[in-house]
Design a protein around this motif. Structure first.
Motif, PDB file in Angstrom:
ATOM      1  N   SER A 195      21.627  47.387  20.528  1.00  0.00           N
ATOM      2  CA  SER A 195      20.411  48.058  19.106  1.00  0.00           C
ATOM      3  C   SER A 195      20.433  46.886  18.344  1.00  0.00           C
ATOM      4  O   SER A 195      21.513  45.841  17.773  1.00  0.00           O
ATOM      5  CB  SER A 195      20.899  48.566  18.346  1.00  0.00           C
ATOM      6  OG  SER A 195      22.277  48.877  17.789  1.00  0.00           O
ATOM      7  N   GLY A 196      19.369  46.398  17.643  1.00  0.00           N
ATOM      8  CA  GLY A 196      19.036  45.567  16.309  1.00  0.00           C
ATOM      9  C   GLY A 196      17.560  45.052  16.050  1.00  0.00           C
ATOM     10  O   GLY A 196      16.698  45.805  16.348  1.00  0.00           O
ATOM     11  N   TYR A 197      17.311  43.933  15.463  1.00  0.00           N
ATOM     12  CA  TYR A 197      16.142  43.801  14.806  1.00  0.00           C
ATOM     13  C   TYR A 197      16.183  42.450  15.232  1.00  0.00           C
ATOM     14  O   TYR A 197      16.626  41.378  14.552  1.00  0.00           O
ATOM     15  CB  TYR A 197      15.474  43.760  13.674  1.00  0.00           C
ATOM     16  CG  TYR A 197      14.858  43.766  12.894  1.00  0.00           C
ATOM     17  CD1 TYR A 197      13.251  44.459  13.489  1.00  0.00           C
ATOM     18  CD2 TYR A 197      14.412  42.479  12.410  1.00  0.00           C
ATOM     19  CE1 TYR A 197      12.043  44.010  13.180  1.00  0.00           C
ATOM     20  CE2 TYR A 197      12.574  42.395  12.053  1.00  0.00           C
ATOM     21  CZ  TYR A 197      11.381  43.080  12.247  1.00  0.00           C
ATOM     22  OH  TYR A 197      10.070  42.170  12.109  1.00  0.00           O
ATOM     23  N   ASN A 198      14.362  41.979  15.828  1.00  0.00           N
ATOM     24  CA  ASN A 198      14.119  40.424  16.427  1.00  0.00           C
ATOM     25  C   ASN A 198      12.923  40.465  16.687  1.00  0.00           C
ATOM     26  O   ASN A 198      12.527  41.400  18.129  1.00  0.00           O
ATOM     27  CB  ASN A 198      15.761  39.976  17.301  1.00  0.00           C
ATOM     28  CG  ASN A 198      15.148  38.106  17.534  1.00  0.00           C
ATOM     29  OD1 ASN A 198      14.529  37.817  16.461  1.00  0.00           O
ATOM     30  ND2 ASN A 198      15.422  37.714  18.658  1.00  0.00           N
ATOM     31  N   GLU A 199      12.251  39.581  16.311  1.00  0.00           N
ATOM     32  CA  GLU A 199      10.955  39.073  16.337  1.00  0.00           C
ATOM     33  C   GLU A 199      10.756  38.415  17.955  1.00  0.00           C
ATOM     34  O   GLU A 199      11.418  37.100  17.101  1.00  0.00           O
ATOM     35  CB  GLU A 199      10.017  38.856  15.985  1.00  0.00           C
ATOM     36  CG  GLU A 199       9.461  40.845  14.724  1.00  0.00           C
ATOM     37  CD  GLU A 199       9.215  41.897  14.913  1.00  0.00           C
ATOM     38  OE1 GLU A 199       8.958  41.756  16.678  1.00  0.00           O
ATOM     39  OE2 GLU A 199       9.058  42.203  14.415  1.00  0.00           O
ATOM     40  N   ALA A 200      10.637  38.839  18.164  1.00  0.00           N
ATOM     41  CA  ALA A 200      11.313  36.840  20.370  1.00  0.00           C
ATOM     42  C   ALA A 200       9.984  37.665  21.431  1.00  0.00           C
ATOM     43  O   ALA A 200       8.997  38.519  21.466  1.00  0.00           O
ATOM     44  CB  ALA A 200      12.117  37.912  20.345  1.00  0.00           C
ATOM     45  N   THR A 201      10.689  37.359  22.483  1.00  0.00           N
ATOM     46  CA  THR A 201       9.674  37.947  24.170  1.00  0.00           C
ATOM     47  C   THR A 201      10.446  38.417  24.865  1.00  0.00           C
ATOM     48  O   THR A 201      11.433  38.374  25.235  1.00  0.00           O
ATOM     49  CB  THR A 201       8.865  36.495  24.290  1.00  0.00           C
ATOM     50  OG1 THR A 201       8.765  35.896  23.192  1.00  0.00           O
ATOM     51  CG2 THR A 201       7.977  37.192  25.348  1.00  0.00           C
ATOM     52  N   GLY A 202      10.791  40.001  25.655  1.00  0.00           N
ATOM     53  CA  GLY A 202      10.825  39.984  26.477  1.00  0.00           C
ATOM     54  C   GLY A 202      12.359  40.553  25.850  1.00  0.00           C
ATOM     55  O   GLY A 202      13.011  41.168  25.028  1.00  0.00           O
ATOM     56  N   THR A 203      13.947  40.426  26.697  1.00  0.00           N
ATOM     57  CA  THR A 203      14.896  40.796  26.714  1.00  0.00           C
ATOM     58  C   THR A 203      15.084  40.097  25.408  1.00  0.00           C
ATOM     59  O   THR A 203      16.677  40.550  24.871  1.00  0.00           O
ATOM     60  CB  THR A 203      15.907  40.943  28.062  1.00  0.00           C
ATOM     61  OG1 THR A 203      15.485  39.290  28.142  1.00  0.00           O
ATOM     62  CG2 THR A 203      15.124  42.066  28.612  1.00  0.00           C
ATOM     63  N   ALA A 204      15.004  38.795  24.652  1.00  0.00           N
ATOM     64  CA  ALA A 204      15.278  38.225  23.425  1.00  0.00           C
ATOM     65  C   ALA A 204      15.303  39.405  22.287  1.00  0.00           C
ATOM     66  O   ALA A 204      14.706  39.297  21.612  1.00  0.00           O
ATOM     67  CB  ALA A 204      14.852  36.688  23.321  1.00  0.00           C
ATOM     68  N   ALA A 205      14.232  39.829  22.893  1.00  0.00           N
ATOM     69  CA  ALA A 205      13.107  40.882  21.118  1.00  0.00           C
ATOM     70  C   ALA A 205      14.740  42.176  21.551  1.00  0.00           C
ATOM     71  O   ALA A 205      15.401  42.734  22.491  1.00  0.00           O
ATOM     72  CB  ALA A 205      12.413  41.349  21.621  1.00  0.00           C
ATOM     73  N   LEU A 206      14.835  42.754  19.680  1.00  0.00           N
ATOM     74  CA  LEU A 206      16.187  43.913  20.024  1.00  0.00           C
ATOM     75  C   LEU A 206      14.906  44.544  19.270  1.00  0.00           C
ATOM     76  O   LEU A 206      13.824  44.481  18.223  1.00  0.00           O
ATOM     77  CB  LEU A 206      17.279  43.677  18.923  1.00  0.00           C
ATOM     78  CG  LEU A 206      18.161  41.952  19.320  1.00  0.00           C
ATOM     79  CD1 LEU A 206      19.066  42.104  18.520  1.00  0.00           C
ATOM     80  CD2 LEU A 206      18.522  42.446  21.172  1.00  0.00           C
ATOM     81  N   LEU A 207      15.547  45.749  19.316  1.00  0.00           N
ATOM     82  CA  LEU A 207      14.915  46.878  18.637  1.00  0.00           C
ATOM     83  C   LEU A 207      15.505  47.852  18.366  1.00  0.00           C
ATOM     84  O   LEU A 207      17.225  48.271  18.938  1.00  0.00           O
ATOM     85  CB  LEU A 207      14.167  47.783  19.387  1.00  0.00           C
ATOM     86  CG  LEU A 207      12.455  47.258  20.004  1.00  0.00           C
ATOM     87  CD1 LEU A 207      12.757  46.598  21.838  1.00  0.00           C
ATOM     88  CD2 LEU A 207      11.508  48.421  20.466  1.00  0.00           C
ATOM     89  N   ASP A 208      15.569  49.637  17.822  1.00  0.00           N
ATOM     90  CA  ASP A 208      16.798  50.561  17.809  1.00  0.00           C
ATOM     91  C   ASP A 208      16.035  51.691  17.396  1.00  0.00           C
ATOM     92  O   ASP A 208      15.125  51.834  16.952  1.00  0.00           O
ATOM     93  CB  ASP A 208      17.754  49.872  16.434  1.00  0.00           C
ATOM     94  CG  ASP A 208      18.765  50.872  15.954  1.00  0.00           C
ATOM     95  OD1 ASP A 208      19.084  51.564  16.575  1.00  0.00           O
ATOM     96  OD2 ASP A 208      19.736  50.333  14.675  1.00  0.00           O
ATOM     97  N   THR A 209      16.801  52.436  18.971  1.00  0.00           N
ATOM     98  CA  THR A 209      15.978  53.688  19.269  1.00  0.00           C
ATOM     99  C   THR A 209      14.257  53.580  19.411  1.00  0.00           C
ATOM    100  O   THR A 209      14.064  54.469  18.226  1.00  0.00           O
ATOM    101  CB  THR A 209      16.772  54.768  18.331  1.00  0.00           C
ATOM    102  OG1 THR A 209      18.437  54.407  18.109  1.00  0.00           O
ATOM    103  CG2 THR A 209      16.885  55.642  18.686  1.00  0.00           C
TER     104      THR A 209
END
Length: 218
Positions: free
Chosen positions: A64-78
Motif C-alpha cells: 500500500s502507498g501513494y505514488n503516481e506512476a505507471t503500471g506496478t510502479a504506481a501505488l494505491l491503498d485499498t
C-alpha cells in the motif's frame, strides 16, 4: 459462467481458471470486453481480457502507498470502486483509492495514473478538485456527460466531481457530513455510510444507503 475463481493471492494467470485472493471489491467493463477488478487487500487493479488472461494494470501486489506512476510502479491503498470513461478512443479507468482519500485515473493504454480529486488528507471539503477532501470514497459512477458521482462513506455524503485535477471541481450533491436518514433537498437529505452508486441516462443517481438499509434516488 465463471469469469474468475478468487482463490490464489496476487498472481496473474492465462487460461482458465483465473484466480486470486485479495478481496475484489469493485468491477468495471470497457467497450472492448476487458474487465477491471479493484483488489482492495492487494492494493492493485487487475485486468481480465476477453480471452481470459489476468494481469496487473496498476499497483504493487501487497504494497500500500501513494505514488503516481505507471503500471506496478504506481501505488494505491485499498482501491474499491471503479468506473470506465471512454471518449475519442481513449479509455480511462476511474478508481476510488479509499485509504488515500483520492479519486485516481488510469489511462488504460499506458497504465499511467493521475490524481483526479482529493488532496490525500482526510476531511470534508468542496472546491477545486485538487484541494478537495474525502473520507473514504468507496464507489464511483460516471454519467454520459462525464460527471462523476462518488459515495463518500465516512462523510455520509454523495459527492459530485466535474473535470479532473486542478481544472476540476468537487461539490456535495447530498448529505450533511453526519449520519442520518432524511430525504428532500440537499439540506434535508441524509445518509448513513452510503456504499453503492449508479447513474442512469436521465442523470438520476441511485444510492445504496447501507446504514439505513435503503435505496435512495437523487
Amino acid at each position: 459462467m465463471l469469469l474468475a475463481n478468487l482463490a490464489h493471492c496476487g498472481r496473474d494467470f492465462a487460461g482458465t481458471p483465473l484466480s486470486w485472493n485479495d478481496s475484489p471489491t469493485g468491477v468495471a467493463v470497457d467497450s472492448t470486453g476487458r474487465t477491471f477488478v479493484a483488489e482492495s487487500s492487494g492494493h492493485t487493479v487487475r485486468a481480465i481480457t476477453g480471452g481470459g488472461t489476468v494481469s496487473t494494470l496498476v499497483g504493487a501486489a501487497g504494497t500500500s502507498g501513494y505514488n503516481e506512476a505507471t503500471g506496478t510502479a504506481a501505488l494505491l491503498d485499498t482501491p474499491s470502486g471503479l468506473a470506465v470513461r471512454e471518449s475519442g478512443g481513449v479509455i480511462t479507468l476511474l478508481v476510488c483509492d479509499r485509504m488515500n482519500d483520492r479519486i485516481r485515473t488510469v489511462d488504460v493504454a499506458s497504465a499511467a495514473t493521475a490524481s483526479a480529486a482529493g488532496d490525500g488528507v482526510t476531511g470534508f471539503v468542496d472546491g477545486p478538485a485538487d484541494r478537495s477532501r474525502f473520507n473514504r470514497p468507496n464507489k464511483i459512477a460516471v454519467s454520459a456527460s462525464n460527471v462523476k458521482f462518488v459515495t463518500d462513506v465516512n462523510n455520509h455524503a454523495v459527492r459530485k466531481v466535474t473535470g479532473l485535477g486542478a481544472a476540476g471541481a468537487v461539490a456535495t450533491l447530498a448529505g450533511t457530513g453526519a449520519a442520518g436518514d432524511g430525504v428532500g433537498d440537499s439540506v434535508l437529505a441524509a445518509f448513513s455510510s452510503p456504499l453503492g452508486i449508479a447513474v442512469d441516462s436521465a442523470n438520476y443517481v441511485y444510492v445504496a444507503d447501507q446504514g439505513n438499509n435503503k435505496l435512495k434516488l437523487i
